[in-house]
Design a protein around this motif. Structure first.
Motif, PDB file in Angstrom:
ATOM      1  N   SER A  33      19.960 -44.438  24.383  1.00 14.98           N
ATOM      2  CA  SER A  33      21.070 -44.409  23.429  1.00 14.98           C
ATOM      3  C   SER A  33      21.268 -43.000  22.920  1.00 14.98           C
ATOM      4  N   ALA A  36      29.714 -38.640  25.616  1.00 16.25           N
ATOM      5  CA  ALA A  36      29.318 -39.983  26.044  1.00 16.25           C
ATOM      6  C   ALA A  36      29.363 -40.095  27.566  1.00 16.25           C
ATOM      7  N   THR A  79      26.166 -40.777  29.920  1.00 21.67           N
ATOM      8  CA  THR A  79      26.205 -41.899  30.857  1.00 21.67           C
ATOM      9  C   THR A  79      25.879 -41.433  32.266  1.00 21.67           C
ATOM     10  N   VAL A 129      32.855 -46.904  29.152  1.00 22.54           N
ATOM     11  CA  VAL A 129      32.226 -46.170  28.050  1.00 22.54           C
ATOM     12  C   VAL A 129      33.267 -45.306  27.339  1.00 22.54           C
ATOM     13  N   VAL A 144      34.138 -45.881  23.379  1.00 26.63           N
ATOM     14  CA  VAL A 144      33.892 -44.800  22.419  1.00 26.63           C
ATOM     15  C   VAL A 144      35.213 -44.330  21.802  1.00 26.63           C
ATOM     16  N   ARG A 163      27.397 -44.956  17.965  1.00 27.79           N
ATOM     17  CA  ARG A 163      26.201 -44.832  18.794  1.00 27.79           C
ATOM     18  C   ARG A 163      26.445 -45.589  20.099  1.00 27.79           C
ATOM     19  N   LEU A 164      26.116 -44.940  21.205  1.00 23.95           N
ATOM     20  CA  LEU A 164      26.239 -45.536  22.531  1.00 23.95           C
ATOM     21  C   LEU A 164      24.858 -45.986  23.003  1.00 23.95           C
ATOM     22  N   CYS A 180      26.652 -51.747  28.419  1.00 21.74           N
ATOM     23  CA  CYS A 180      27.062 -50.596  27.619  1.00 21.74           C
ATOM     24  C   CYS A 180      27.476 -51.176  26.275  1.00 21.74           C
ATOM     25  N   VAL A 240      28.631 -50.089  22.200  1.00 18.43           N
ATOM     26  CA  VAL A 240      29.015 -49.038  21.271  1.00 18.43           C
ATOM     27  C   VAL A 240      29.017 -49.620  19.869  1.00 18.43           C
ATOM     28  N   TRP A 284      30.433 -54.573  23.384  1.00 15.26           N
ATOM     29  CA  TRP A 284      29.618 -54.419  24.577  1.00 15.26           C
ATOM     30  C   TRP A 284      30.396 -54.787  25.825  1.00 15.26           C
TER      31      TRP A 284
END
Length: 164
Positions: free
Chosen positions: A29, A42, A46, A66, A70, A92-93, A104, A106, A155
């Motif tokens: 994360s 991000a 990733t 992602v 985000v 936060r990812l 994934c 967020v 998610w």
């Protein structure tokens, strides 16, 4: 993340075989600052993570999802959220991998549910992000955070091919 694994993963069990939060084979994360350059950060995070997990072939789809999650958090959840001095960045990812699944997630400070545009409203200037998320992942959803944290987690789940 300060929530326990089973709370965060509960919505991921809908329609799928049970997930044991302790069976996560890999997790990573990163905190993202409240500025749009964080979307680039991000994507880079990733890329590095998927490469470490030998999942680089999934990068295009995962990266698009992602980026959208985000961007939505930064655009819709962060602007009105109060932030205390010294508090960690509001977005936060999280990337979590099981043998046959990649998630994934967020986290953002808003309690508002994400709103997907209707497919027939695709020509709108904005709001296509969740349509794209839905198109590129196997399932997605969201849930409010529990305990002392406020906000939500959005998610997206990707099914992975078994090794071999």
């Amino acid at each position: 993340m300060a929530t326990n694994g089973s709370t965060m993963l509960e919505p991921l069990r809908q329609g799928l075989p049970p997930l044991d939060p302790t069976a996560v084979s890999s997790a990573a994360s990163c905190a993202l600052p409240a500025r749009f350059e964080a979307v680039r950060d991000a994507r880079q995070f990733t890329r590095r993570t998927l490469d470490q997990w030998d999942l680089g072939d999934r990068f295009d789809d995962v990266c698009l999802v992602v980026s959208e999650l985000v961007t939505n958090a930064l655009r819709h959840a962060v602007p009105g959220a109060p932030r205390a001095l010294g508090q960690e960045p509001p977005v936060r990812l999280h990337l979590m991998r099981w043998t046959e699944r990649l998630v994934c997630a967020v986290r953002d400070p808003s309690n508002d549910s994400p709103v997907a545009r209707e497919a027939d409203d695709f020509s709108a200037e904005s709001g296509r992000g969740l349509f794209l998320v839905d198109s590129f992942c196997d399932s997605w959803g969201w849930h409010p955070l529990a305990g002392t944290l406020s906000g939500k987690v959005v998610w997206a789940l990707f099914r992975l091919q078994p090794a071999g």
